[in-house]
Design a protein around this motif. Structure first.
Motif, PDB file in Angstrom:
ATOM      1  N   ILE A   1      30.243  40.937  36.216  1.00 49.34           N
ATOM      2  CA  ILE A   1      31.119  39.669  36.541  1.00 49.34           C
ATOM      3  C   ILE A   1      31.734  39.138  35.557  1.00 49.34           C
TER       4      ILE A   1
ATOM      5  N   ASP B   1      34.937  40.707  35.318  1.00 49.31           N
ATOM      6  CA  ASP B   1      35.851  40.285  36.394  1.00 49.31           C
ATOM      7  C   ASP B   1      36.602  38.683  35.957  1.00 49.31           C
TER       8      ASP B   1
ATOM      9  N   ARG C   1      39.102  39.275  33.093  1.00 48.35           N
ATOM     10  CA  ARG C   1      40.486  39.786  33.552  1.00 48.35           C
ATOM     11  C   ARG C   1      41.168  38.714  34.364  1.00 48.35           C
ATOM     12  N   LYS C   2      40.517  37.801  34.944  1.00 42.68           N
ATOM     13  CA  LYS C   2      41.223  36.711  35.568  1.00 42.68           C
ATOM     14  C   LYS C   2      41.793  35.647  34.651  1.00 42.68           C
TER      15      LYS C   2
ATOM     16  N   ASN D   1      36.285  50.451  38.743  1.00 38.25           N
ATOM     17  CA  ASN D   1      36.362  48.822  38.542  1.00 38.25           C
ATOM     18  C   ASN D   1      37.705  48.444  37.830  1.00 38.25           C
TER      19      ASN D   1
ATOM     20  N   ASN E   1      38.772  45.919  36.518  1.00 38.46           N
ATOM     21  CA  ASN E   1      38.721  44.803  35.723  1.00 38.46           C
ATOM     22  C   ASN E   1      38.377  45.412  34.308  1.00 38.46           C
TER      23      ASN E   1
ATOM     24  N   GLU F   1      34.220  34.256  39.458  1.00 34.80           N
ATOM     25  CA  GLU F   1      33.717  35.311  40.491  1.00 34.80           C
ATOM     26  C   GLU F   1      32.323  35.183  40.092  1.00 34.80           C
TER      27      GLU F   1
END
Length: 353
Positions: free
Chosen positions: A19, A22, A25-26, A48, A50, A151
């Motif tokens: 996570i 994740d 990446r955001k 995945n 990300n 996330e």
């Protein structure tokens, strides 16, 4: 921007720490995000989007300081801008220290502050239903001051072919599609993380005699004898609901089969964490030496719930260290009789089946 996230060891740890990738990446959509893990956990990261690169550290070489130094020097040549160390033990300390990254983040530990540019407190108690395993990973993002909803749920990614393979397996084994399917996390990663098999047989038998469901066992071929022991101890009625020969030869196969189940029941470990990442409900039986507050993630008493011997016999845990509990895990497991947890299991199943 080049980022390296580090998480050694087990499947559950690597999956939960994903996570971090994740969220990175955001925050940095154009960054190169690499994830350093042990070679036995790579399968859970496939697909995945990300993660740009999976950097593998061979677990067999972890005890060699020379191999570790060679590996760390190799990492240094990749010129990472940011390193986030979610493992924070000797192997990752060396890699982080020698990485040359401008920013290095990890947990605050005595005598280790010189390795990192930023450290965060190692939380001792959860503040939300997410559980400590999730909350601790998210805390490693705090120095980056990211302003968006984080996330919080690890995810697994199955290919179209893998989903098709699992569907075909269910058809081949004539799984009754009118009934819900329960995966039993039959065995933990080691004996001191495995609910005694004679007790597990009674749990499975309770499910089979009280609920009209399909039952799958999660085991590998090398564990056939142990799985067969549980199966043989069940009533004929329960055995008729167990699809014993339907199991995954690999982690990816297991993920495909789990994706076709509605819920998972049994020992805490990688199987449970993978099931949660696939959006499945869970009922966990924790080992007496494992801290429930860390790995009882997303526990809401409805979709995810768990039991620990401490819930029923708290007095025997008073003043005991983790080391003491671990040494007596098998002894304490024998106190964790099925009748203690069946009321909790019934409450869970009555809302799911």
């Amino acid at each position: 921007m080049k980022i390296l996230v580090i998480q050694h060891k087990m499947i559950g740890d690597v999956l939960v720490s994903s996570i971090i990738c994740d969220n990175l990446r955001k925050a940095y959509p154009n960054a190169e995000i690499d994830y350093l893990v042990n070679n036995n956990t790579v399968d859970i990261l496939k697909g995945n989007p990300n993660i740009n690169n999976i950097v593998i550290f061979d677990g067999n070489k972890q005890k060699s300081i020379w191999e570790l130094l060679k590996f760390a020097i190799k990492i240094r040549k990749d010129n990472y801008d940011l390193v986030i160390d979610a493992y924070s033990k000797l192997q990752s300390w060396v890699v982080s220290f020698l990485s040359g990254a401008k920013q290095k983040i990890s947990y605050r530990k005595k005598g280790r502050a010189f390795i990192y540019t930023d450290t965060v407190p190692f939380a001792e108690s959860p503040e939300t239903y997410l559980g400590l395993a999730i909350e601790r990973r998210l805390s490693l993002l705090e120095p980056l001051k990211l302003i968006f909803d984080k996330e919080t749920t690890p995810k697994l990614y199955l290919s179209t072919d893998e989903i098709k393979k699992a569907n075909e397996a269910f058809i081949e084994h004539k799984i009754d599609s009118s009934r819900k399917t329960i995966m039993i996390s039959l065995l933990g990663s080691e004996e001191i993380k495995t609910y005694p098999l004679d007790f597990m047989s009674k749990v499975v038998d309770y499910i089979g005699t009280n609920y009209n469901v399909n039952i799958l066992f999660n085991y590998f071929p090398k564990q056939l004898e142990q799985a067969r022991k549980v199966y043989n101890s069940c009533s004929l009625e329960t055995q008729s609901k167990i699809y014993f020969d339907l199991f995954g030869d690999s982690l990816r196969d297991y993920m495909g089969l789990m994706n076709n189940c509605e819920l998972i029941i049994g020992n805490d470990g990688g199987a449970i964490n993978m099931a949660k990442a696939l959006g499945k409900s869970s009922f966990i039986i924790f080992s007496p030496w494992i801290e429930k507050k860390i790995w009882a993630t997303f526990e809401d008493g409805i979709n995810h719930t768990s039991v620990h011997l401490k819930d029923f016999l708290p007095e025997i845990f008073e003043g005991k260290t983790e080391k003491e509990l671990k040494g007596k895990a098998l002894e304490y497991y024998n106190l964790f009789e099925p009748n203690l947890l069946l009321t909790n299991l019934k409450k869970f199943l009555d809302t799911k089946v």
